[in-house]
Design an enzyme around this catalytic site. Structure first.
Site, PDB file in Angstrom:
ATOM      1  N   LYS A 143      23.494  61.046  45.187  1.00  0.00           N
ATOM      2  CA  LYS A 143      23.563  60.528  46.569  1.00  0.00           C
ATOM      3  C   LYS A 143      24.746  61.129  47.332  1.00  0.00           C
ATOM      4  O   LYS A 143      24.615  61.528  48.479  1.00  0.00           O
ATOM      5  CB  LYS A 143      23.701  58.994  46.575  1.00  0.00           C
ATOM      6  CG  LYS A 143      22.522  58.254  45.999  1.00  0.00           C
ATOM      7  CD  LYS A 143      22.668  56.757  46.158  1.00  0.00           C
ATOM      8  CE  LYS A 143      23.832  56.150  45.390  1.00  0.00           C
ATOM      9  NZ  LYS A 143      23.743  56.312  43.923  1.00  0.00           N
ATOM     10  N   ARG A 201      23.242  47.763  48.204  1.00  0.00           N
ATOM     11  CA  ARG A 201      22.967  47.748  46.769  1.00  0.00           C
ATOM     12  C   ARG A 201      22.417  46.405  46.303  1.00  0.00           C
ATOM     13  O   ARG A 201      22.144  46.247  45.110  1.00  0.00           O
ATOM     14  CB  ARG A 201      24.256  48.031  46.005  1.00  0.00           C
ATOM     15  CG  ARG A 201      24.397  49.467  45.480  1.00  0.00           C
ATOM     16  CD  ARG A 201      25.737  49.558  44.795  1.00  0.00           C
ATOM     17  NE  ARG A 201      25.855  50.604  43.829  1.00  0.00           N
ATOM     18  CZ  ARG A 201      26.503  51.757  44.058  1.00  0.00           C
ATOM     19  NH1 ARG A 201      27.023  52.013  45.232  1.00  0.00           N
ATOM     20  NH2 ARG A 201      26.621  52.644  43.098  1.00  0.00           N
ATOM     21  N   ARG A 214      29.481  65.047  35.660  1.00  0.00           N
ATOM     22  CA  ARG A 214      30.401  64.733  36.769  1.00  0.00           C
ATOM     23  C   ARG A 214      31.740  64.230  36.254  1.00  0.00           C
ATOM     24  O   ARG A 214      32.777  64.480  36.863  1.00  0.00           O
ATOM     25  CB  ARG A 214      29.753  63.682  37.685  1.00  0.00           C
ATOM     26  CG  ARG A 214      30.569  63.362  38.915  1.00  0.00           C
ATOM     27  CD  ARG A 214      29.823  62.447  39.861  1.00  0.00           C
ATOM     28  NE  ARG A 214      29.567  61.130  39.290  1.00  0.00           N
ATOM     29  CZ  ARG A 214      28.821  60.192  39.856  1.00  0.00           C
ATOM     30  NH1 ARG A 214      28.234  60.420  41.009  1.00  0.00           N
ATOM     31  NH2 ARG A 214      28.638  59.017  39.285  1.00  0.00           N
ATOM     32  N   ARG A 253      36.625  59.967  37.273  1.00  0.00           N
ATOM     33  CA  ARG A 253      36.301  58.553  37.489  1.00  0.00           C
ATOM     34  C   ARG A 253      36.182  57.827  36.164  1.00  0.00           C
ATOM     35  O   ARG A 253      35.407  58.232  35.291  1.00  0.00           O
ATOM     36  CB  ARG A 253      34.984  58.431  38.260  1.00  0.00           C
ATOM     37  CG  ARG A 253      35.120  58.655  39.733  1.00  0.00           C
ATOM     38  CD  ARG A 253      33.766  58.671  40.432  1.00  0.00           C
ATOM     39  NE  ARG A 253      32.944  57.495  40.165  1.00  0.00           N
ATOM     40  CZ  ARG A 253      31.800  57.243  40.806  1.00  0.00           C
ATOM     41  NH1 ARG A 253      31.366  58.082  41.730  1.00  0.00           N
ATOM     42  NH2 ARG A 253      31.104  56.164  40.529  1.00  0.00           N
ATOM     43  N   ARG A 292      26.264  50.103  34.539  1.00  0.00           N
ATOM     44  CA  ARG A 292      25.974  50.448  35.940  1.00  0.00           C
ATOM     45  C   ARG A 292      24.467  50.612  36.140  1.00  0.00           C
ATOM     46  O   ARG A 292      23.918  50.207  37.164  1.00  0.00           O
ATOM     47  CB  ARG A 292      26.706  51.739  36.334  1.00  0.00           C
ATOM     48  CG  ARG A 292      28.191  51.500  36.600  1.00  0.00           C
ATOM     49  CD  ARG A 292      28.981  52.774  36.561  1.00  0.00           C
ATOM     50  NE  ARG A 292      28.674  53.688  37.633  1.00  0.00           N
ATOM     51  CZ  ARG A 292      28.944  55.000  37.575  1.00  0.00           C
ATOM     52  NH1 ARG A 292      29.497  55.532  36.499  1.00  0.00           N
ATOM     53  NH2 ARG A 292      28.666  55.770  38.593  1.00  0.00           N
TER      54      ARG A 292
HETATM   55  P1  AMP Z   1      29.435  54.768  43.652  1.00  0.00           P
HETATM   56  O1  AMP Z   1      30.587  55.664  44.029  1.00  0.00           O
HETATM   57  O2  AMP Z   1      28.478  54.566  44.781  1.00  0.00           O
HETATM   58  O3  AMP Z   1      28.775  55.182  42.374  1.00  0.00           O
HETATM   59  O4  AMP Z   1      30.066  53.330  43.374  1.00  0.00           O
HETATM   60  C1  AMP Z   1      31.017  53.125  42.346  1.00  0.00           C
HETATM   61  C2  AMP Z   1      31.215  51.649  42.110  1.00  0.00           C
HETATM   62  O5  AMP Z   1      31.694  51.031  43.312  1.00  0.00           O
HETATM   63  C3  AMP Z   1      29.969  50.858  41.743  1.00  0.00           C
HETATM   64  O6  AMP Z   1      29.671  50.929  40.366  1.00  0.00           O
HETATM   65  C4  AMP Z   1      30.380  49.455  42.171  1.00  0.00           C
HETATM   66  O7  AMP Z   1      31.300  48.896  41.261  1.00  0.00           O
HETATM   67  C5  AMP Z   1      31.159  49.729  43.455  1.00  0.00           C
HETATM   68  N1  AMP Z   1      30.270  49.739  44.646  1.00  0.00           N
HETATM   69  C6  AMP Z   1      30.040  50.783  45.488  1.00  0.00           C
HETATM   70  N2  AMP Z   1      29.208  50.436  46.468  1.00  0.00           N
HETATM   71  C7  AMP Z   1      28.894  49.142  46.252  1.00  0.00           C
HETATM   72  C8  AMP Z   1      28.046  48.212  46.915  1.00  0.00           C
HETATM   73  N3  AMP Z   1      27.337  48.548  48.005  1.00  0.00           N
HETATM   74  N4  AMP Z   1      27.968  46.956  46.406  1.00  0.00           N
HETATM   75  C9  AMP Z   1      28.669  46.582  45.327  1.00  0.00           C
HETATM   76  N5  AMP Z   1      29.462  47.416  44.636  1.00  0.00           N
HETATM   77  C10 AMP Z   1      29.590  48.693  45.093  1.00  0.00           C
END
Ligand code: AMP
Length: 194
Positions: free
Chosen positions: A14, A87, A126, A132, A144
């Site tokens: 994404k 989400r 990644r 991360r 996740r």
């Molecule tokens: P991402 O960078 O989108 O993979 O997000 C990394 C982490 O951030 C996720 O595993 C969640 O812990 C948190 N996170 C990001 N976006 C959201 C969201 N819209 N709702 C809840 N947690 C989020």
């Protein structure tokens, strides 16, 4: 003004594709994951509140991310591409409300799909460069993906009902997926007469 949601499981790409589309269609890329990581990096109270949950691979509270997106939408007139939000169904409902309040219309929700083994392979790949913590640990990756299945996948039904959802195959190379995404956006742009 175009407003697009890019949807999909962790590891599907994404962030990469939101960047490409933001550049091509002059959109502001809003990633809630990036916003949260910036809060943690800056050691803000919000960052301290969400750090442990993110490291475990839990979703953080709806109120937290809805607040971040509200703030971001308040500070721009540009079209946006949302990556990693909504989400949960509650977040999707909140986004409808926020768009109304900010005089925006959602043009499409594009779901990028790829098989589970490919997602895990990409997250491992990644991890080498992202640094991360949530990319580096197998239990966290598994969790996740469980969170995605339980709480995020149902969001597709929400958007199917409103006719906004388009699903594309994201299992191949970046440029193949990118071409598919641009085709969808171009079609939406033509249909909506932007
Ligand atoms: P991402 O960078 O989108 O993979 O997000 C990394 C982490 O951030 C996720 O595993 C969640 O812990 C948190 N996170 C990001 N976006 C959201 C969201 N819209 N709702 C809840 N947690 C989020």
């Amino acid at each position: 003004m175009k407003n697009i949601v890019l949807f999909g499981a962790p590891g599907v790409g994404k962030g990469t594709h939101a960047n490409i589309l933001a550049e091509k269609y002059d959109l502001l890329h809003l990633s809630t994951g990036d916003m949260l990581r910036a809060e943690i990096e800056a050691a803000t109270p919000l960052g301290q509140r969400v750090k442990a949950a993110m490291e475990r691979g839990d979703l953080v509270g709806d109120d937290v991310v809805i607040g971040l997106v509200d703030k971001a939408l308040s500070s721009t007139e540009q079209g946006v591409i949302l990556d990693g939000f909504p989400r949960t169904v509650q977040q999707a409902q909140a986004l409808d409300f926020l768009f109304k309040r900010h005089n925006r219309r959602m043009n499409c929700v594009i779901s990028i799909d790829a098989p589970r083994e490919e997602l895990v392979r990409r997250i491992h790949e990644r991890a080498i460069i992202s640094g991360r913590a949530d990319d580096a640990n197998d239990d966290t990756i598994r969790h996740r993906l469980e969170e995605y299945d339980a709480k995020t996948k149902p969001v597709t039904d929400y958007y199917k009902v409103s006719g906004l959802l388009v699903c594309i195959d994201g299992s191949g190379e970046i440029n193949q997926t990118s071409m598919r995404l641009c085709k969808v956006v171009d079609t939406v742009v033509r249909k909506n007469n932007f």
